[in-house]
Design a protein around this motif. Structure first.
Motif, mmCIF file in Angstrom:
data_model
loop_
_atom_site.group_PDB
_atom_site.id
_atom_site.type_symbol
_atom_site.label_atom_id
_atom_site.label_comp_id
_atom_site.label_asym_id
_atom_site.label_seq_id
_atom_site.Cartn_x
_atom_site.Cartn_y
_atom_site.Cartn_z
ATOM 1 N N HIS A 29 1.912 -35.445 -43.216
ATOM 2 C CA HIS A 29 1.780 -34.023 -42.872
ATOM 3 C C HIS A 29 3.001 -33.518 -42.100
ATOM 4 O O HIS A 29 3.627 -32.533 -42.495
ATOM 5 C CB HIS A 29 0.501 -33.784 -42.067
ATOM 6 N N PRO B 201 7.804 -15.936 -43.179
ATOM 7 C CA PRO B 201 6.523 -16.621 -42.972
ATOM 8 C C PRO B 201 6.626 -18.134 -43.178
ATOM 9 O O PRO B 201 5.952 -18.907 -42.490
ATOM 10 C CB PRO B 201 5.604 -16.004 -44.035
ATOM 11 N N LEU B 202 7.483 -18.564 -44.113
ATOM 12 C CA LEU B 202 7.644 -19.999 -44.358
ATOM 13 C C LEU B 202 8.318 -20.681 -43.178
ATOM 14 O O LEU B 202 7.984 -21.809 -42.807
ATOM 15 C CB LEU B 202 8.477 -20.228 -45.619
ATOM 16 N N PHE C 36 5.749 -20.913 -40.453
ATOM 17 C CA PHE C 36 4.708 -21.912 -40.745
ATOM 18 C C PHE C 36 5.256 -23.332 -40.652
ATOM 19 O O PHE C 36 4.702 -24.178 -39.940
ATOM 20 C CB PHE C 36 4.118 -21.653 -42.133
ATOM 21 N N HIS C 37 6.328 -23.593 -41.362
ATOM 22 C CA HIS C 37 6.836 -24.970 -41.390
ATOM 23 C C HIS C 37 7.615 -25.313 -40.114
ATOM 24 O O HIS C 37 7.521 -26.439 -39.617
ATOM 25 C CB HIS C 37 7.681 -25.192 -42.639
ATOM 26 N N SER D 91 -7.897 -23.194 -39.520
ATOM 27 C CA SER D 91 -6.972 -24.181 -38.989
ATOM 28 C C SER D 91 -6.218 -23.597 -37.805
ATOM 29 O O SER D 91 -5.920 -22.398 -37.788
ATOM 30 C CB SER D 91 -5.971 -24.580 -40.070
ATOM 31 N N ASN E 71 -3.319 -21.511 -37.544
ATOM 32 C CA ASN E 71 -2.484 -22.256 -38.498
ATOM 33 C C ASN E 71 -1.380 -23.030 -37.794
ATOM 34 O O ASN E 71 -1.653 -23.898 -36.996
ATOM 35 C CB ASN E 71 -1.979 -21.302 -39.584
ATOM 36 N N GLN F 237 -1.418 -20.959 -46.230
ATOM 37 C CA GLN F 237 -0.943 -21.582 -44.984
ATOM 38 C C GLN F 237 -2.119 -21.696 -44.022
ATOM 39 O O GLN F 237 -2.432 -20.768 -43.290
ATOM 40 C CB GLN F 237 0.179 -20.749 -44.369
ATOM 41 N N GLY F 238 -2.749 -22.876 -44.028
ATOM 42 C CA GLY F 238 -3.934 -23.048 -43.199
ATOM 43 C C GLY F 238 -5.158 -23.117 -44.081
ATOM 44 O O GLY F 238 -5.068 -23.469 -45.259
ATOM 45 N N SER F 239 -6.319 -22.780 -43.513
ATOM 46 C CA SER F 239 -7.552 -22.837 -44.284
ATOM 47 C C SER F 239 -7.738 -21.556 -45.072
ATOM 48 O O SER F 239 -7.348 -20.476 -44.615
ATOM 49 C CB SER F 239 -8.742 -23.024 -43.335
ATOM 50 N N ASP G 216 -9.138 -18.415 -44.030
ATOM 51 C CA ASP G 216 -10.318 -18.919 -43.327
ATOM 52 C C ASP G 216 -11.592 -18.715 -44.170
ATOM 53 O O ASP G 216 -11.668 -19.239 -45.251
ATOM 54 C CB ASP G 216 -10.403 -18.290 -41.930
ATOM 55 N N TRP H 148 -9.986 -25.328 -47.873
ATOM 56 C CA TRP H 148 -10.119 -25.982 -46.565
ATOM 57 C C TRP H 148 -9.926 -27.487 -46.766
ATOM 58 O O TRP H 148 -10.323 -28.029 -47.801
ATOM 59 C CB TRP H 148 -11.511 -25.716 -45.976
ATOM 60 N N GLU H 149 -9.375 -28.144 -45.790
ATOM 61 C CA GLU H 149 -9.152 -29.588 -45.933
ATOM 62 C C GLU H 149 -10.465 -30.351 -46.120
ATOM 63 O O GLU H 149 -10.499 -31.368 -46.812
ATOM 64 C CB GLU H 149 -8.347 -30.128 -44.742
ATOM 65 N N TYR I 122 -10.261 -33.650 -48.389
ATOM 66 C CA TYR I 122 -9.458 -34.616 -47.636
ATOM 67 C C TYR I 122 -9.949 -36.065 -47.753
ATOM 68 O O TYR I 122 -9.133 -36.985 -47.866
ATOM 69 C CB TYR I 122 -9.366 -34.188 -46.162
ATOM 70 N N ASN J 249 -3.617 -36.046 -48.026
ATOM 71 C CA ASN J 249 -2.656 -34.938 -48.019
ATOM 72 C C ASN J 249 -2.246 -34.511 -49.434
ATOM 73 O O ASN J 249 -1.432 -33.601 -49.578
ATOM 74 C CB ASN J 249 -1.410 -35.341 -47.220
#
Lengths: 231, 217
Positions: free
Chosen positions: A66, A98-99, A102-103, A160, A181, B127-129, B152, B170-171, B175, B180
């Motif tokens: 990850h 945004p990338l 995020f990263h 997340s 996130n 990006q995220g859930s 979300d 969602w992971e 998962y 991953n």
């Protein structure tokens, strides 16, 4: 940001900034940018060292897969950003933001996280002392009261994200804040201590019982790292 | 005034019915634990909302809204998701079970492969859930198909929007099996998409798509 792990990364970023500034000055259009890259920092302990709070398998995937993906994707995005800057392509520069958030955020957050964890044999779970301890007591009454509020904040994340103990750079107070996130702690707040509430941080071991992970993780919190970040 | 209480809708197949594409362990946790938690929290939030309405407590009513959106969204999304999946060996899992929808997909994206590529890119870009949905949008000269991602547990409830099928990103949805490697999950999910349900939602109204929710009250 005052962490050792991030220092080399920041240093390389600074090098890159000066390198691209000088190539612009020299008008070297079309040349490849001389730039450093973000790299995956080594963990300061073994993958299995945080057991039983966090399993070795989680740590290995989390760090080697990850975190590494955030590093790779961040480098790709900054490379594309450098090209877009050179071409003065503003649309692409905006589309890449945004990338980068995020990263780049994923890279920063995980780097800080590994450092603010430690095996119990290396001081993990030992309570904070000195100025940070006093600041926590001033804001929350006691360390246990702070942990309780921190766990409630973690549990309340919808999706997340991360919860952080941060220091307000204006007032000096310590505060619990959650971030969605991979949004990093930047700007007015200084990150002291972060806990990853993404499902990949606990799911293999705790599945849907995330409250158990939030309770257990305090056994491997490296308060010494948080004290170094506190000013 | 008595508010609604929701209960967990039963899965229309066994927990292991989607193997090897989605493991029984994932399905059991996802349905009996995750989905159930959204319902439990939704019912609690709705009860608090009823009390706040009765006492004209507006700040509490407002403060309850994010929790209601999140947990109701979780209930809506999962209810739709279970219905738009089916065992891979079922005839419903073949795109030929959705002739009208596939025709529209081809008219919109050129061919099925291009559509799947576009859907995959959208899913992997979250990006995220969140969730990826194929959505019918009503209104204008004719209905349109669009790929949407939602963060979300935000549900697809915009004006004229009818969810055709959704994929949970969602992971917790993959998962334990894929770790991953979410691209492999996104690849394999096509084997268990219920095209018959998708066709019905595409041809039907929003009320039709959401009938599973009414049934869980």
């Amino acid at each position: 940001m005052s962490t050792t792990l991030l220092r080399s990364f920041i240093f390389r970023s600074a090098l890159r900034a000066s390198a691209s500034a000088s190539s612009r000055k020299a008008g070297l259009a079309g040349t490849t940018f001389v730039r450093g890259k973000a790299t995956l920092p080594d963990l300061p302990y073994d993958y299995g060292a945080l057991e039983p709070a966090i399993s070795g398998k989680i740590m290995e995937l989390h760090h080697s897969k990850h975190h590494n993906t955030y590093v790779t994707s961040f480098n790709n995005a900054t490379e594309q950003m450098a090209e877009a800057r050179q071409k003065e392509d503003i649309q692409t520069q905006i589309a890449l933001q945004p990338l980068i958030n995020f990263h780049g955020g994923g890279h920063i957050n995980h780097t800080l996280f590994w450092e603010n964890l430690a095996p119990t044999s290396q001081g993990g779970g030992e309570p904070p002392t000195g100025g940070l301890s006093k600041a926590i007591n001033d804001s929350y009454g006691s360390l246990d009261a702070m942990k309780e509020k921190f766990n409630a904040a973690l549990a309340g994340i919808q999706g997340s994200g991360w919860a952080w103990l941060v220091q307000d750079t204006q007032t000096g107070n310590v505060i619990i804040k959650t971030y969605a996130n991979q949004d990093p702690v930047v700007g007015q707040f200084r990150p002291l201590l972060g806990i990853d509430a993404w499902e990949h941080a606990y799911y293999l071991q705790y599945q849907n019982r995330k409250a158990e992970y939030f309770n257990a993780v305090w056994d491997v919190i490296n308060w010494k790292a948080a004290e170094k970040r506190f000013k | 005034m008595q508010g609604a209480t929701y209960s967990l809708p039963p899965l229309p197949y066994a927990y292991n019915a989607l193997e090897p594409h989605i493991s029984a362990q994932i399905m059991e946790l996802h349905h009996s634990k995750h989905h159930q938690t959204y319902i439990t929290n939704l019912n609690a939030a709705l009860k608090s909302q009823q009390e706040a309405i009765q006492t004209a407590d507006i700040p509490t009513q407002v403060s309850l809204q994010p929790g209601i959106k999140f947990n109701a969204g979780g209930h809506i999304n999962h209810s739709l998701f279970w219905q738009n999946l089916c065992p891979a060996n079922s005839s419903d899992a073949k795109p030929s079970s959705a002739p009208k929808l596939v025709e529209k997909i081809k008219a919109t994206w050129g061919d099925e492969t291009k559509f799947r590529e576009a859907f995959k890119t959208a899913l992997l870009g979250i990006q995220g859930s969140g969730w990826g949905w194929l959505v019918k949008v009503e209104g204008g000269k004719e209905d349109r198909l669009v790929i949407m991602t939602t963060k979300d547990q935000d549900p697809v409830v915009g004006k004229g929007e009818i969810p055709v099928f959704g994929v949970d990103m969602w992971e917790h949805a993959y998962y334990l099996q894929y770790l991953n490697g979410k691209a492999a999950y996104v690849e394999n999910i096509w084997n268990v998409i219920n095209w018959k349900t998708a066709e019905e939602r595409y041809l039907g109204s929003r009320a039709d798509a959401f009938k599973v929710l009414k049934a869980s009250m």
